[in-house]
Every structure is written in structure tokens, then in C-alpha cells.
Motif scaffolding. Structure first.
Motif, PDB file in Angstrom:
ATOM      1  N   ASP A 245       0.812  -1.214   0.000  1.00 41.83           N
ATOM      2  CA  ASP A 245       0.000   0.000   0.000  1.00 41.83           C
ATOM      3  C   ASP A 245       0.844   1.263   0.000  1.00 41.83           C
ATOM      4  O   ASP A 245       1.942   1.290   0.536  1.00 41.83           O
ATOM      5  CB  ASP A 245      -0.894   0.027   1.243  1.00 41.83           C
ATOM      6  CG  ASP A 245      -1.908  -1.093   1.218  1.00 41.83           C
ATOM      7  OD1 ASP A 245      -2.311  -1.494   0.103  1.00 41.83           O
ATOM      8  OD2 ASP A 245      -2.274  -1.583   2.299  1.00 41.83           O
ATOM      9  N   CYS A 246       0.264   2.301  -0.563  1.00 47.52           N
ATOM     10  CA  CYS A 246       0.896   3.606  -0.475  1.00 47.52           C
ATOM     11  C   CYS A 246       0.636   4.183   0.914  1.00 47.52           C
ATOM     12  O   CYS A 246      -0.365   3.848   1.539  1.00 47.52           O
ATOM     13  CB  CYS A 246       0.312   4.538  -1.526  1.00 47.52           C
ATOM     14  SG  CYS A 246       0.973   4.256  -3.167  1.00 47.52           S
ATOM     15  N   PRO A 247       1.545   5.037   1.392  1.00 47.00           N
ATOM     16  CA  PRO A 247       1.249   5.687   2.666  1.00 47.00           C
ATOM     17  C   PRO A 247      -0.040   6.492   2.547  1.00 47.00           C
ATOM     18  O   PRO A 247      -0.423   6.908   1.450  1.00 47.00           O
ATOM     19  CB  PRO A 247       2.454   6.587   2.915  1.00 47.00           C
ATOM     20  CG  PRO A 247       3.229   6.629   1.654  1.00 47.00           C
ATOM     21  CD  PRO A 247       2.820   5.473   0.817  1.00 47.00           C
ATOM     22  N   SER A 248      -0.713   6.671   3.684  1.00 45.22           N
ATOM     23  CA  SER A 248      -1.996   7.355   3.643  1.00 45.22           C
ATOM     24  C   SER A 248      -1.846   8.804   4.080  1.00 45.22           C
ATOM     25  O   SER A 248      -0.958   9.141   4.854  1.00 45.22           O
ATOM     26  CB  SER A 248      -2.973   6.641   4.575  1.00 45.22           C
ATOM     27  OG  SER A 248      -2.390   6.509   5.856  1.00 45.22           O
ATOM     28  N   LEU A 269       1.036  12.619   6.388  1.00 49.41           N
ATOM     29  CA  LEU A 269       1.276  11.422   5.612  1.00 49.41           C
ATOM     30  C   LEU A 269       2.018  10.456   6.527  1.00 49.41           C
ATOM     31  O   LEU A 269       3.036  10.824   7.119  1.00 49.41           O
ATOM     32  CB  LEU A 269       2.113  11.749   4.379  1.00 49.41           C
ATOM     33  CG  LEU A 269       2.485  10.561   3.496  1.00 49.41           C
ATOM     34  CD1 LEU A 269       2.227  10.894   2.039  1.00 49.41           C
ATOM     35  CD2 LEU A 269       3.932  10.178   3.675  1.00 49.41           C
ATOM     36  N   LEU A 270       1.456   9.259   6.696  1.00 50.53           N
ATOM     37  CA  LEU A 270       2.050   8.284   7.609  1.00 50.53           C
ATOM     38  C   LEU A 270       2.461   7.049   6.824  1.00 50.53           C
ATOM     39  O   LEU A 270       1.679   6.527   6.030  1.00 50.53           O
ATOM     40  CB  LEU A 270       1.043   7.883   8.688  1.00 50.53           C
ATOM     41  CG  LEU A 270       0.491   9.014   9.550  1.00 50.53           C
ATOM     42  CD1 LEU A 270      -0.657   8.518  10.407  1.00 50.53           C
ATOM     43  CD2 LEU A 270       1.581   9.614  10.416  1.00 50.53           C
ATOM     44  N   TRP A 271       3.694   6.597   7.053  1.00 49.21           N
ATOM     45  CA  TRP A 271       4.121   5.348   6.431  1.00 49.21           C
ATOM     46  C   TRP A 271       3.592   4.201   7.275  1.00 49.21           C
ATOM     47  O   TRP A 271       3.551   4.297   8.506  1.00 49.21           O
ATOM     48  CB  TRP A 271       5.647   5.310   6.326  1.00 49.21           C
ATOM     49  CG  TRP A 271       6.153   6.204   5.246  1.00 49.21           C
ATOM     50  CD1 TRP A 271       6.195   5.910   3.922  1.00 49.21           C
ATOM     51  CD2 TRP A 271       6.668   7.540   5.372  1.00 49.21           C
ATOM     52  NE1 TRP A 271       6.706   6.979   3.214  1.00 49.21           N
ATOM     53  CE2 TRP A 271       7.001   7.984   4.079  1.00 49.21           C
ATOM     54  CE3 TRP A 271       6.883   8.403   6.445  1.00 49.21           C
ATOM     55  CZ2 TRP A 271       7.538   9.247   3.832  1.00 49.21           C
ATOM     56  CZ3 TRP A 271       7.413   9.643   6.198  1.00 49.21           C
ATOM     57  CH2 TRP A 271       7.728  10.064   4.910  1.00 49.21           C
ATOM     58  N   ASN A 272       3.146   3.155   6.612  1.00 50.26           N
ATOM     59  CA  ASN A 272       2.503   2.056   7.349  1.00 50.26           C
ATOM     60  C   ASN A 272       3.550   1.126   7.948  1.00 50.26           C
ATOM     61  O   ASN A 272       3.840   0.091   7.371  1.00 50.26           O
ATOM     62  CB  ASN A 272       1.593   1.251   6.422  1.00 50.26           C
ATOM     63  CG  ASN A 272       0.813   2.155   5.498  1.00 50.26           C
ATOM     64  OD1 ASN A 272       0.191   3.118   5.946  1.00 50.26           O
ATOM     65  ND2 ASN A 272       0.868   1.879   4.209  1.00 50.26           N
TER      66      ASN A 272
END
Ligand SMILES: *[C@@H]1O[C@H](CO)[C@@H](O)[C@H](O)[C@H]1NC(C)=O
Ligand SMILES: *[C@@H]1O[C@H](CO)[C@@H](O)[C@H](O)[C@H]1NC(C)=O
Ligand SMILES: *[C@@H]1O[C@H](CO)[C@@H](O)[C@H](O)[C@H]1NC(C)=O
Ligand SMILES: *[C@@H]1O[C@H](CO)[C@@H](O)[C@H](O)[C@H]1NC(C)=O
Ligand SMILES: *[C@@H]1O[C@H](CO)[C@@H](O)[C@H](O)[C@H]1NC(C)=O
Ligand SMILES: *[C@@H]1O[C@H](CO)[C@@H](O)[C@H](O)[C@H]1NC(C)=O
Ligand SMILES: *[C@@H]1O[C@H](CO)[C@@H](O)[C@H](O)[C@H]1NC(C)=O
Length: 405
Positions: A245-248, A269-272
Motif C-alpha cells: 500500500d501507499c502511505p496514507s 502522511l504516515l508510512w505504514n
């Protein structure tokens, strides 16, 4: 581009509901900041003795049990790496001949490798310019695009000249190598990078709360000639996807507008991953150096998506650190609206963000509100206070502020 209709600029809605409000109140204690309170921060420009000079900045922020490394470079498109380690002794190694080669893998490393807790990168790939004059059914916001400027084809100043150990900052100042229209004859695109040894808030809007676990980037377009009378600018940013997934991108509502008038939002923007990193900004840009409500422009972000379908310019430092088996996600930021202030006013545009690890900084409530809270004991009291705050805020907003668009 982005689903602009769904983006809410500060004024759009009323204050958050009671539950959110309560959680905001409860998380408002100043001690809520995670990580190390202070760090020893050093900025170093890594020289390349053998090859052509290149800008490579290493920011090392050392705490008792951890070190954060930020590496910023204008080798290729401007890019930044963020690497967090769980030791105060981790260090950067650079092999220039490898970094400048077509296969730069491992030309730049943070060692020891097993101390790395989190790593990611941002690459600023293109500057867009749109003609906003004829928005219609067929021409959607932000308007008709002019040919974009590829930031990989910019030349940059020597960052050593603007390196300031007192403010822990330096500026990458760039203009297109092939500037056939002379648009940048008197202008530049500037990336000002600043690190912090402790938490605080700058004097200039948007006055983002920073901690020792963050680094600030201010992007400014100054003095470049626009190609039309009503040009709106945008920036394309690429980052690494962790997993499939892309970060959200999240929107956070803030009930306190003391520090950034009329901007009731924070975007993140948060990296999972855990621990995670974040990019945080207010959805606002400014059309004057002295940012104020009068010169505030909305900043809109498109959802990050995978970029397998079209090639992005490669950043050698990102390739060197992460290798070639990486997936990128990209998103666009656009600055401005069809009405209101714009770049055309003073040929100036600036926007700021924070890059960091751990929990993103949370705006604390102003001392006045905290004082009232100390008096109002118990949940019913808090709810009551919450209710009246909502009313106050709604009233204040509808009476004081004019919508931008
Ligand atoms: C920048 O200037 C410093 C000192 O003047 C010099 O040593 C270095 O090679 C220059 N770097 C670049 C990228 O031109
Ligand atoms: C640093 O690590 C030590 C040992 O693991 C621990 O006792 C201490 O609380 C940590 N300090 C901080 C500031 O995290
Ligand atoms: C740097 O990389 C080059 C090319 O891969 C290699 O030959 C050289 O040994 C490396 N230098 C160091 C100090 O590791
Ligand atoms: C905007 O649209 C009008 C009418 O369609 C047209 O005459 C004009 O040339 C357009 N302006 C620009 C800058 O494209
Ligand atoms: C750049 O500035 C100079 C001096 O202020 C001016 O004469 C010239 O017209 C400007 N060029 C452009 C492209 O704006
Ligand atoms: C820009 O504005 C000037 C003066 O108002 C006008 O003459 C010119 O046609 C406009 N240019 C475009 C591309 O709309
Ligand atoms: C950003 O906007 C430009 C121009 O509208 C578009 O070509 C590009 O695909 C967009 N990039 C992303 C990552 O959405």
C-alpha cells in the motif's frame, strides 16, 4: 488531479464532535510528545574530493538512545532520506564513486544496519504550473497545465554558502539548467532545510510545532516569471511505499487557531510501519514572505498512488540507500485557488512541512483554555466546556473569516 471538491479548507465545516474534542483535550498535555526531548544536532556537508562537487547534506541528531539521520541532496531531483536508529553511535558512510555511478546501490549507508528502526525518503520530482483563468466544465481545477519543470534538470547553488550552524539550516537554491524562456532569470526554487535540537514553534506562519524528532522543509518559489497572468503552481512528491500500500494522507482537525489563524487542519502522511515516520503540514501556503491571513492560499493534496505506469526521475541517494527493488508512490500538492491571493501578487510562494519519526507533534491548547480545564473538573464539566467551545468557535469563524472561494 486530486478530488478537490472533497478537500476541506479551514472554513468549510464546523468544529469537531464532542468525542473528538474530548480526545483532543485529553491528549493536549504538553508531555504528550514522544521520543527524545533534546538532541545534539550537527549539520555536515559531505565533500566529494574526486569527482565534480555535489550537494550532500547530512544532519545527525543524537539522543541518549537513538540517532536520527537526515540526508538531503540535489544530486538528481532534490531528495531527502530519513533514517532512525536505536543507538547514539550510528553513522553515515558515503562511497562517492559508487554513488555517482549508474549502479549507486550501497553507495550511501547508515551503519550498523541492524540499528535501523525506520527509513524512508521523499523525492521532489516536478514543479507544475497551471493556467487557472478558464476553469469550466471541460477544464477542471487547477486548470490547463503548462509543460512541467523537471527538478532533476535544475542546477543548484553551493549549500555550504548558506549553511548556518546557529539555526541548523541551509538552503538549496535552484533554477532550470535549460531556461529557454528565461522564466528563472531573476528567480529560483528554494528548499530550506532546518533541524531542531528541542521542541518549539517558529515565528513565521504556519508556525508548525516541531520537536527534536523532526526536520523542517520550506519550499519557496521566488521571483520566477509565470507563463500566464493567473498561474497556479504545484509540486509532485514521490515517496517509498512500504509493502503493497501507499502511505496514507490523514486530515487532523485542530480546535485551536492561535498559531495559524483560520487554519483548523493538519495534514499528515504516515508510512505504514512501526515505528513509523510522518510528514506533517498545514494545508496552507503563503503568497508573501511575511505570511499572514491575507496572503494565505489553500494547499491541496492528491491521494498517493503507485507510479509503476510512468517513470519518475531517479534519485541516486534513494537508490544508493534502498537499492533498486523499491516501489514508489507519488502525490501532487497544489497551491492556490481560482480566487483570492496568488503567486501573481508578488511572484512569491512558500509552503512548509515537517518530516520526523514517532508520533507527529500534537498542537497543545493555549494556556487560557488549559486554565479553564483545570477549573472544570470531571467529564460532564469537560463536555459542557466542549459544547461551549464549539459554539464559540463556530461563532468566531462565521463572523470573522471570509471564505477564500
Ligand atoms: C562549496 O564550497 C565549498 C567551500 O567553498 C567547496 O569546498 C565545495 O567544493 C563547494 N561545493 C560545491 C557543491 O560546489
Ligand atoms: C535508554 O535505554 C536504557 C536501557 O535500555 C533505558 O533504561 C532508558 O530508559 C532509555 N532512555 C530513554 C531516554 O529512552
Ligand atoms: C567504493 O566503490 C567502488 C566501486 O564499487 C569500489 O571499487 C571501492 O572499493 C569502494 N570504496 C570503498 C572505500 O569501499
Ligand atoms: C479562455 O476562454 C475564452 C473563451 O472560451 C477564450 O476566448 C480565451 O482565449 C481563453 N483564455 C485562455 C488564456 O485560454
Ligand atoms: C530581471 O531583473 C532585471 C533587473 O531588475 C530586469 O531588468 C529584467 O527585466 C528581469 N528579467 C526578467 C526575465 O524578469
Ligand atoms: C494578461 O494581462 C494583460 C493585461 O491585463 C493582457 O493584455 C494579456 O492579454 C493577458 N494575457 C493572457 C495570457 O491572458
Ligand atoms: C500531478 O499533476 C500532473 C498535472 O496535472 C499530472 O500529470 C501528474 O500525473 C500528477 N502526478 C500525480 C502523482 O498525481
Amino acid at each position: 488531479m486530486c478530488s478537490c471538491g472533497e478537500l476541506h479548507w479551514g472554513w468549510g465545516r464546523c468544529a469537531p464532535g464532542p468525542v473528538l474534542l474530548l480526545s483532543l483535550l485529553l491528549s493536549a498535555a504538553p508531555a504528550a510528545l514522544m521520543g527524545e526531548e533534546t538532541r545534539r544536532v550537527s549539520l555536515e556537508v559531505i565533500p566529494n574530493w574526486r569527482g565534480p562537487p555535489q550537494n550532500l547534506l547530512h544532519i545527525r541528531a543524537v539522543g541518549t538512545n537513538s540517532t536520527l539521520h537526515y540526508v538531503w541532496s540535489s544530486l538528481g531531483p532534490p531528495a531527502g532520506l530519513l533514517v532512525a536508529t536505536n543507538t547514539p553511535n550510528s553513522f553515515l558512510t558515503v562511497n562517492w564513486s559508487r554513488l555517482l555511478s549508474p549502479e549507486p546501490d550501497e553507495g550511501l549507508m547508515i551503519l550498523p544496519k541492524d540499528s535501523i528502526q525506520f527509513s524512508s525518503a521523499l523525492v521532489f520530482t516536478r514543479l507544475f504550473e497551471f493556467d487557472i483563468t478558464n476553469i469550466s466544465e471541460t477544464v477542471k481545477f487547477p486548470g490547463k497545465p503548462y509543460p512541467p519543470y523537471s527538478l532533476a534538470e535544475f542546477s543548484w547553488n553551493n549549500i555550504t554558502d548558506s549553511l548556518d550552524p546557529a539555526t541548523l539550516s541551509t538552503t538549496f537554491q535552484g533554477h532550470p539548467i535549460h531556461d529557454s524562456t528565461k522564466a528563472f532569470a531573476n528567480g529560483s526554487l528554494n528548499f530550506r532545510v532546518q533541524a531542531f535540537s528541542k521542541s518549539g514553534r517558529p515565528a513565521q506562519p504556519p508556525r508548525l510545532l516541531h520537536t527534536a524528532d523532526t526536520c523542517q522543509l520550506e519550499v519557496a518559489l521566488v521571483g520566477a516569471s509565470p507563463r500566464g497572468n493567473h498561474s497556479l503552481f504545484g509540486l509532485e512528491v514521490a515517496t517509498l511505499s512500504q509493502g503493497a500500500d501507499c502511505p496514507s494522507v490523514q486530515e487532523q482537525h485542530s480546535i485551536d487557531d492561535e498559531y495559524a489563524p483560520a487554519v483548523f487542519q493538519l495534514n499528515q502522511l504516515l508510512w505504514n510501519s512501526f515505528p513509523s515516520g510522518f510528514m506533517q503540514w498545514r494545508p496552507v501556503a503563503f503568497s508573501q514572505k511575511q505570511g499572514s491571513r491575507e496572503s494565505a492560499l489553500p494547499c491541496q493534496v492528491s491521494p498517493p498512488h503507485h507510479t509503476l505506469t510512468y517513470p519518475l526521475p531517479q534519485s541516486p541517494i534513494v537508490r544508493a540507500f534502498f537499492g533498486s527493488k523499491t516501489n514508489f508512490c507519488a502525490f501532487n500538492l497544489t497551491f492556490g485557488a481560482s480566487a483570492g491571493p496568488g503567486y501573481w501578487d508578488q511572484h512569491y510562494l512558500s509552503w512548509s512541512m515537517l518530516l520526523g519519526v514517532g508520533s507527529p507533534p500534537v498542537d497543545t491548547l493555549s494556556p487560557l483554555v488549559l486554565g479553564i480545564m483545570a477549573v472544570a473538573l470531571g467529564a460532564p464539566g469537560l463536555l459542557l466546556l466542549g459544547g461551549s467551545l464549539i459554539l464559540l468557535l463556530c461563532h468566531k469563524r462565521s463572523s470573522e473569516y471570509q471564505p477564500l472561494n
